[in-house]
Design a protein around this motif. Sequence first.
Motif, PDB file in Angstrom:
ATOM      1  N   UNK A 106     -11.489  12.418  -7.378  1.00  0.00           N
ATOM      2  CA  UNK A 106     -10.945  13.481  -8.223  1.00  0.00           C
ATOM      3  C   UNK A 106     -11.867  14.690  -8.151  1.00  0.00           C
ATOM      4  N   UNK A 107     -11.251  15.868  -8.147  1.00  0.00           N
ATOM      5  CA  UNK A 107     -11.965  17.141  -8.063  1.00  0.00           C
ATOM      6  C   UNK A 107     -11.661  17.960  -9.318  1.00  0.00           C
ATOM      7  N   UNK A 108     -12.617  18.733  -9.825  1.00  0.00           N
ATOM      8  CA  UNK A 108     -12.356  19.554 -11.005  1.00  0.00           C
ATOM      9  C   UNK A 108     -11.371  20.688 -10.741  1.00  0.00           C
ATOM     10  N   UNK A 109     -11.001  20.887  -9.481  1.00  0.00           N
ATOM     11  CA  UNK A 109     -10.047  21.936  -9.119  1.00  0.00           C
ATOM     12  C   UNK A 109      -8.600  21.468  -9.247  1.00  0.00           C
ATOM     13  N   UNK A 110      -8.380  20.250  -9.761  1.00  0.00           N
ATOM     14  CA  UNK A 110      -7.022  19.763  -9.978  1.00  0.00           C
ATOM     15  C   UNK A 110      -6.457  18.956  -8.833  1.00  0.00           C
ATOM     16  N   UNK A 111      -7.308  18.449  -7.949  1.00  0.00           N
ATOM     17  CA  UNK A 111      -6.872  17.654  -6.803  1.00  0.00           C
ATOM     18  C   UNK A 111      -7.355  16.213  -6.993  1.00  0.00           C
ATOM     19  N   UNK A 112      -6.443  15.249  -6.807  1.00  0.00           N
ATOM     20  CA  UNK A 112      -6.792  13.835  -6.811  1.00  0.00           C
ATOM     21  C   UNK A 112      -6.290  13.243  -5.503  1.00  0.00           C
ATOM     22  N   UNK A 113      -7.206  12.590  -4.770  1.00  0.00           N
ATOM     23  CA  UNK A 113      -6.869  12.038  -3.447  1.00  0.00           C
ATOM     24  C   UNK A 113      -6.992  10.521  -3.471  1.00  0.00           C
TER      25      UNK A 113
END
Length: 179
Positions: A106-113
């Motif tokens: 998970x990234x704080x930029x709103x991306x979950x991979x």
Amino acid sequence: MFESVQENPYPDSHVLGEGPDPHPLLAPVLPLLGRWHGRGRGEYPTLEQDFHYEQEVTFSHDGRPFLRYEARAWLIDVAGAPVRPAGREAGWWRVTPDASLEVVLAHPTGVVETYVGRASGAEFEIETTDVSLTPQAKEVTGTRRRYTVRDGGMTVVHDMAAVGQPLQHHLTTHLLRRP
């Protein structure tokens, strides 16, 4: 009003021989275990120029069959001085009995991979099966990462498909293990 609580009896460990014994399923990914620090270079067709950065990465465990992962990066100038914070991500690496990898980042930029991949000796390759975005996140449609651990160092190559571009090289980082 609050009762005193004890120190966490199940701390994470990033050093073999300290803290809990690693779960047997973690055997294929134990070369990743540790705190790593180094420098990298990034590029992408939608950026005006290439960039350089420093990064710290931690792989740790608490005795269960997964690794906790955290990475932080900051941009540096040509002299190596810090410019500003850059990428940050956290997640979990699970290992299946056949040494397959299942990874969630998970990234704080709103991306979950969500990734799947394989551990093969000192090489680890993962590729996204799914990317979820919050409404304001930058479009990312896929990524692939290759981690190679050799001679006390780790190299990470990160390919990305984003903002209308096909999957292609984005980042290369060279890290050294820290105590």
